[in-house]
Design a protein around this motif. Structure first.
Motif, PDB file in Angstrom:
ATOM      1  N   LYS A   1      36.379  30.523  49.253  1.00  0.00           N
ATOM      2  CA  LYS A   1      35.662  31.474  50.093  1.00  0.00           C
ATOM      3  C   LYS A   1      34.159  31.206  50.074  1.00  0.00           C
ATOM      4  O   LYS A   1      33.570  30.968  49.018  1.00  0.00           O
TER       5      LYS A   1
ATOM      6  N   ILE B   1      30.534  32.641  50.487  1.00  0.00           N
ATOM      7  CA  ILE B   1      29.854  33.929  50.364  1.00  0.00           C
ATOM      8  C   ILE B   1      28.437  33.796  50.909  1.00  0.00           C
ATOM      9  O   ILE B   1      27.650  32.987  50.413  1.00  0.00           O
ATOM     10  N   SER B   2      28.117  34.571  51.932  1.00  0.00           N
ATOM     11  CA  SER B   2      26.755  34.544  52.476  1.00  0.00           C
ATOM     12  C   SER B   2      25.802  35.228  51.504  1.00  0.00           C
ATOM     13  O   SER B   2      26.220  35.984  50.618  1.00  0.00           O
ATOM     14  N   ASP B   3      24.512  34.972  51.672  1.00  0.00           N
ATOM     15  CA  ASP B   3      23.511  35.603  50.812  1.00  0.00           C
ATOM     16  C   ASP B   3      23.593  37.120  50.896  1.00  0.00           C
ATOM     17  O   ASP B   3      23.501  37.821  49.884  1.00  0.00           O
ATOM     18  N   GLN B   4      23.759  37.643  52.116  1.00  0.00           N
ATOM     19  CA  GLN B   4      23.829  39.095  52.284  1.00  0.00           C
ATOM     20  C   GLN B   4      25.081  39.662  51.630  1.00  0.00           C
ATOM     21  O   GLN B   4      25.043  40.715  50.993  1.00  0.00           O
ATOM     22  N   GLU B   5      26.201  38.949  51.795  1.00  0.00           N
ATOM     23  CA  GLU B   5      27.443  39.410  51.190  1.00  0.00           C
ATOM     24  C   GLU B   5      27.335  39.424  49.678  1.00  0.00           C
ATOM     25  O   GLU B   5      27.800  40.352  49.013  1.00  0.00           O
ATOM     26  N   LEU B   6      26.697  38.392  49.137  1.00  0.00           N
ATOM     27  CA  LEU B   6      26.513  38.332  47.685  1.00  0.00           C
ATOM     28  C   LEU B   6      25.671  39.503  47.199  1.00  0.00           C
ATOM     29  O   LEU B   6      26.000  40.155  46.200  1.00  0.00           O
ATOM     30  N   LYS B   7      24.598  39.791  47.905  1.00  0.00           N
ATOM     31  CA  LYS B   7      23.749  40.923  47.531  1.00  0.00           C
ATOM     32  C   LYS B   7      24.541  42.226  47.567  1.00  0.00           C
ATOM     33  O   LYS B   7      24.393  43.079  46.687  1.00  0.00           O
ATOM     34  N   ASP B   8      25.386  42.364  48.578  1.00  0.00           N
ATOM     35  CA  ASP B   8      26.207  43.578  48.704  1.00  0.00           C
ATOM     36  C   ASP B   8      27.178  43.700  47.530  1.00  0.00           C
ATOM     37  O   ASP B   8      27.371  44.793  46.975  1.00  0.00           O
ATOM     38  N   TYR B   9      27.802  42.591  47.143  1.00  0.00           N
ATOM     39  CA  TYR B   9      28.735  42.600  46.013  1.00  0.00           C
ATOM     40  C   TYR B   9      28.021  42.953  44.711  1.00  0.00           C
ATOM     41  O   TYR B   9      28.527  43.744  43.900  1.00  0.00           O
TER      42      TYR B   9
ATOM     43  N   THR C   1      35.609  42.830  42.463  1.00  0.00           N
ATOM     44  CA  THR C   1      34.209  42.480  42.683  1.00  0.00           C
ATOM     45  C   THR C   1      33.743  41.393  41.735  1.00  0.00           C
ATOM     46  O   THR C   1      33.019  40.471  42.130  1.00  0.00           O
TER      47      THR C   1
ATOM     48  N   THR D   1      31.487  37.783  42.258  1.00  0.00           N
ATOM     49  CA  THR D   1      30.154  37.641  41.660  1.00  0.00           C
ATOM     50  C   THR D   1      30.151  36.599  40.549  1.00  0.00           C
ATOM     51  O   THR D   1      29.147  35.920  40.344  1.00  0.00           O
TER      52      THR D   1
END
Length: 212
Positions: free
Chosen positions: A76, A78-86, A159, A163
């Motif tokens: 998978k 993971i975009s930077d924004q998605e990572l920040k959200d996680y 999660t 991460t």
């Protein structure tokens, strides 16, 4: 490489394969977006296709790999924004768990926390970032186990897989050294029941992306 159905760990062959694939993802052997070909993995690991297929399904459930139509299974991305959200979700989950644990904390739990932290120190000394990140997740899980909230524990496990992969591929030993000091402060705060400052100490570790 063969897999033993009667291994002492009592894990199924599929679970053993999933663990091996997860290690490869953590270590950077497989990169984000890379396709995982069932036949090639089965041949390399000297197993049939069925347990490999099941292993990929297990990793898909955990959000580590994804099945893309007409393209098969891939690690998978993971975009930077998605990572920040996680990471933000993970911190909020931990904050909830700490709140639940505060009134339940005992000397026995503190000893278990210190035991898990000692395992982290050993991995750091060996400069094994993969094992260090995994052992950190094991340390955090203690708070979710104690909280007694099954749903939150499930969310945490889902999660932490994502991460962990991101952390292992981006963390270097200098970051590990820095974060380890904060984790040590976190442990000491818990030891004296200072849960508020424990939250502060662990924040830059959980939200590492915005502090690096």
């Amino acid at each position: 490489m063969g897999f033993d159905e009667n291994s002492i760990s009592k894990k199924t062959i599929s679970e053993q394969i999933a663990e091996q694939l997860l290690f490869r993802i953590f270590s950077g052997y497989y990169e984000q977006g890379q396709r995982l070909i069932e036949a090639e993995i089965a041949k390399e690991l000297q197993v049939s296709h069925a347990p490999v297929r099941e292993a990929l399904y297990l990793l898909q459930k955990d959000g580590v790999v994804e099945k893309v139509q007409h393209k098969g299974v891939r690690v998978k991305t993971i975009s930077d924004q998605e990572l920040k959200d996680y990471l933000e979700a993970l911190y909020n989950l931990l904050d909830f768990a700490l709140t639940k644990c505060e009134a339940k904390w005992t000397d026995d739990l503190q000893n278990e926390l210190l035991f898990r932290f000692e395992a982290m120190k050993q991995k750091k000394s060996a400069e094994n970032i993969y094992e260090y990140v995994v052992s950190f997740a094991h340390l955090l899980q203690l708070f979710f186990d104690v909280s007694g909230n099954i749903a939150m524990l499930r969310f945490f496990k889902e999660t932490i897989f994502v991460t962990n992969v991101a952390a292992q591929t981006k963390w270097k030993m200098n970051l590990v050294e820095s974060y380890h000091m904060s984790i040590n402060t976190f442990i000491r705060c818990i030891e004296v029941s200072d849960f508020d400052n424990a939250r502060v100490a662990i924040k830059d570790v959980i939200l590492w992306y915005q502090f690096k």
